[in-house]
Write a protein that holds these residues in place. Structure first.
Motif, short mmCIF file in Angstrom:
data_model
loop_
_atom_site.label_atom_id
_atom_site.label_comp_id
_atom_site.label_asym_id
_atom_site.label_seq_id
_atom_site.Cartn_x
_atom_site.Cartn_y
_atom_site.Cartn_z
N ASP A 202 -16.82 36.77 -8.11
CA ASP A 202 -17.90 37.75 -8.03
C ASP A 202 -19.18 37.11 -7.50
OD1 ASP A 202 -18.90 40.32 -8.20
OD2 ASP A 202 -19.67 40.04 -10.24
N GLY A 203 -19.02 36.26 -6.45
CA GLY A 203 -20.16 35.59 -5.86
C GLY A 203 -20.97 36.52 -4.98
N PRO A 204 -22.11 36.06 -4.49
CA PRO A 204 -22.96 36.90 -3.62
C PRO A 204 -22.28 37.18 -2.29
CG PRO A 204 -23.76 34.64 -3.66
CD PRO A 204 -22.69 34.72 -4.71
N ALA A 205 -22.63 38.30 -1.67
CA ALA A 205 -22.00 38.71 -0.42
C ALA A 205 -22.24 37.70 0.69
CB ALA A 205 -22.51 40.09 -0.01
N TRP A 206 -23.43 37.05 0.69
CA TRP A 206 -23.75 36.12 1.77
C TRP A 206 -22.83 34.91 1.77
CZ3 TRP A 206 -24.57 31.28 0.09
CH2 TRP A 206 -25.06 31.08 -1.19
N LEU A 207 -22.16 34.65 0.65
CA LEU A 207 -21.27 33.49 0.58
C LEU A 207 -20.18 33.57 1.64
CD1 LEU A 207 -20.56 30.91 -1.03
CD2 LEU A 207 -19.12 32.34 -2.50
N GLY A 208 -19.72 34.78 1.94
CA GLY A 208 -18.65 34.94 2.93
C GLY A 208 -19.03 34.46 4.31
N TRP A 209 -20.33 34.50 4.62
CA TRP A 209 -20.76 34.12 5.97
C TRP A 209 -20.63 32.63 6.22
CZ3 TRP A 209 -20.93 37.58 9.59
CH2 TRP A 209 -21.12 38.92 9.23
N THR A 210 -20.42 31.85 5.17
CA THR A 210 -20.15 30.43 5.40
C THR A 210 -18.79 30.22 6.05
OG1 THR A 210 -19.22 30.14 3.18
CG2 THR A 210 -21.58 29.77 3.42
N ASN A 211 -17.97 31.26 6.02
CA ASN A 211 -16.65 31.17 6.65
C ASN A 211 -16.68 31.47 8.14
OD1 ASN A 211 -14.97 30.31 4.63
ND2 ASN A 211 -14.35 32.38 3.97
N ILE A 212 -17.80 31.91 8.67
CA ILE A 212 -17.81 32.32 10.07
C ILE A 212 -17.57 31.14 10.99
CG2 ILE A 212 -20.29 32.10 10.54
CD1 ILE A 212 -19.99 34.84 12.03
N LEU A 213 -18.00 29.95 10.57
CA LEU A 213 -17.72 28.76 11.36
C LEU A 213 -16.39 28.14 10.95
CD1 LEU A 213 -19.11 27.14 13.62
CD2 LEU A 213 -19.96 25.58 11.87
N ALA A 214 -16.15 28.01 9.64
CA ALA A 214 -14.91 27.40 9.17
C ALA A 214 -13.69 28.22 9.56
CB ALA A 214 -14.96 27.23 7.65
N GLY A 215 -13.81 29.55 9.49
CA GLY A 215 -12.67 30.41 9.81
C GLY A 215 -12.22 30.29 11.25
N TRP A 216 -13.18 30.30 12.19
CA TRP A 216 -12.81 30.20 13.60
C TRP A 216 -12.59 28.76 14.03
CZ3 TRP A 216 -10.78 34.39 14.70
CH2 TRP A 216 -11.34 35.61 14.28
N LEU A 217 -13.00 27.81 13.19
CA LEU A 217 -12.68 26.42 13.46
C LEU A 217 -11.18 26.16 13.33
CD1 LEU A 217 -13.54 23.54 14.08
CD2 LEU A 217 -14.17 23.25 11.66
N VAL A 218 -10.49 26.96 12.53
CA VAL A 218 -9.05 26.76 12.34
C VAL A 218 -8.29 26.88 13.67
CG1 VAL A 218 -6.97 27.68 11.24
CG2 VAL A 218 -9.07 27.36 9.90
N PRO A 219 -8.37 28.02 14.41
CA PRO A 219 -7.66 28.07 15.70
C PRO A 219 -8.24 27.10 16.72
CG PRO A 219 -8.99 30.05 15.39
CD PRO A 219 -8.99 29.32 14.09
N TYR A 220 -9.56 26.84 16.67
CA TYR A 220 -10.15 25.88 17.61
C TYR A 220 -9.58 24.49 17.35
CZ TYR A 220 -13.73 24.12 20.80
OH TYR A 220 -14.38 23.54 21.87
N PHE A 221 -9.45 24.12 16.10
CA PHE A 221 -8.86 22.83 15.71
C PHE A 221 -7.43 22.73 16.23
CE2 PHE A 221 -6.42 20.33 12.59
CZ PHE A 221 -7.16 19.15 12.56
N LEU A 222 -6.67 23.82 16.13
CA LEU A 222 -5.30 23.80 16.63
C LEU A 222 -5.27 23.69 18.16
CD1 LEU A 222 -3.75 26.49 14.26
CD2 LEU A 222 -3.27 24.02 14.28
N GLY A 223 -6.26 24.26 18.83
CA GLY A 223 -6.35 24.09 20.28
C GLY A 223 -6.61 22.65 20.66
N VAL A 224 -7.49 21.99 19.91
CA VAL A 224 -7.74 20.56 20.14
C VAL A 224 -6.47 19.76 19.87
CG1 VAL A 224 -9.05 18.57 19.31
CG2 VAL A 224 -10.21 20.76 19.65
N ALA A 225 -5.75 20.11 18.81
CA ALA A 225 -4.49 19.44 18.51
C ALA A 225 -3.49 19.63 19.65
CB ALA A 225 -3.91 19.98 17.20
#
Length: 392
Positions: A202-225
């Protein structure tokens, strides 16, 4: 004078000749499958926006509605047309590949890439600043203007995230070399932790926005791999596909995540804004599928006509991405005086609306082609020798 048939043959012959010239000029080492995947990703974004965005009269002007809200059965469209993970995959791949040779200094490399991202975006902002003044002077109601501005500017978050990941490419490559697959687990775990704090804790809504970089880093990381030879076999790609699909289904059915992979107006949670663990899992499945089809896709791209179309799409990717919403909105708002046209101004709450909207796609595409003819020149820079250049 030449007959209509002769003109058609001449036009067809000109295109065929141009296609063969483009094919012959393509360097042998060019990864045509990666370019095709990028073109598919851009096409998915454009068609997705055109199909899930509707304008209806709200009494305060035209407001945005989505068929996904009124027709849950339309949800599978979001599974097909939400292709951002593929775009980030190819971005990581092309970025890491172009840096591996070390022929271009990092500063020069990153300036060129930032220029291609932000130069056309600044033109869009300038054009719309002028358009807002003109539309306000012409008396367009504020509700409609507000909806239009929001649709034009909201996708620009993508450019900021993509630019940040592009600038971080050397660091992402170092992370891959140091951690390998444990790095992927770390990134997915970070997204899962944020979601747990946001929903279960039940954290604050803004907490989710920390995923905007980490979330899209996942496919970007796989592209680098991928650029570092991680996917020479097919086993890992199958694992990503099966694991991603299984995790997405489990998260939707057992954990209460939305089934739609794009945002739905009025919904309490969006899988996309900001990206959730379900969106990341779905992206893993998309990456796995993209890697599995790359070899047959590469063979298909040996056909000059298809390759020329893909090459053109890649050279125009940013222009198409930035202006496709403007094309759709211009058609919609300019025909408002004609009444509530089916598929254009009517509520997207019945299956027939989908067919009605499909009938408008050629009009959107035609106006987008005209906008492209005007603005595509800003996507590329002129090199010192006077030739137009762009990044891979």
């Amino acid at each position: 004078m030449p007959t209509t048939v002769e003109k058609h043959r001449t036009t067809r012959g000109s295109w065929t000749a141009a296609a063969y010239r483009i094919d012959a000029a393509t360097p042998p080492h060019r990864d045509r499958a990666a370019d095709a995947l990028r073109a598919i990703a851009i096409a998915g974004v454009v068609l997705g926006h055109w199909l899930v965005t509707a304008f209806v009269d709200t009494g305060d002007g035209l407001g945005v509605r989505s068929p996904l809200a009124g027709m849950p059965a339309f949800t599978p469209v979001s599974w097909v047309l939400q292709t951002l993970a593929v775009f980030f995959l190819v971005g990581g791949y092309s970025g890491a590949l172009s840096l591996r040779g070390g022929e271009v200094p990092y500063g020069t490399w990153v300036r060129a890439r930032m220029g291609r991202l932000f130069r056309p975006a600044l033109v869009l902002l300038g054009a719309w600043a002028a358009a807002i003044s003109v539309l306000t002077w012409a008396g367009l109601d504020l509700g409609t203007l507000r909806s239009m501005v929001k649709l034009v500017f909201s996708p620009l978050w993508f450019l900021v995230v993509y630019a940040a990941l592009t600038a971080l490419t050397p660091a992402v490559a170092a992370l891959w070399r140091r951690t390998r697959w444990s790095g992927l687990a770390l990134l997915v775990g970070l997204v899962a932790t944020v979601d747990a704090g946001r929903f279960a804790g039940d954290g604050p809504a803004w907490l989710g926005w920390t995923n905007i970089l980490a979330g899209w880093l996942v496919p970007y990381f796989l592209g680098v791999a991928w650029a570092h030879g991680a996917f020479k076999g097919r086993r890992t790609a199958y694992a990503l596909l099966v694991g991603g699909v299984s995790a997405t289904v489990a998260l939707v059915l057992a954990a209460g995540y939305p089934a739609s992979m794009v945002g739905v107006p009025g919904a309490a949670v969006s899988n996309l804004n900001p990206p959730t663990l379900a969106a990341v899992a779905f992206g893993l499945a998309q990456v796995g599928l993209a890697l599995l089809i790359r070899e047959p896709l590469g063979r298909v791209m040996r056909r000059p006509g298809l390759w020329a179309a893909v090459a053109f799409a890649n050279l125009s990717a940013m222009t198409v991405f930035l202006w496709h919403q403007t094309a759709m909105m211009t058609v919609t708002v300019s025909l408002r005086s004609a009444g509530a046209l089916p598929g254009l101004h009517t509520a997207p709450d019945h299956p027939l609306w989908v067919l009605e909207r499909l009938a408008w796609l050629p009009a959107f595409a035609l106006l987008l082609a005209l906008l492209h003819a005007v603005f595509h020149r800003f996507e590329h820079r002129v090199g010192t020798a006077g030739r137009t250049t762009s990044g891979p």
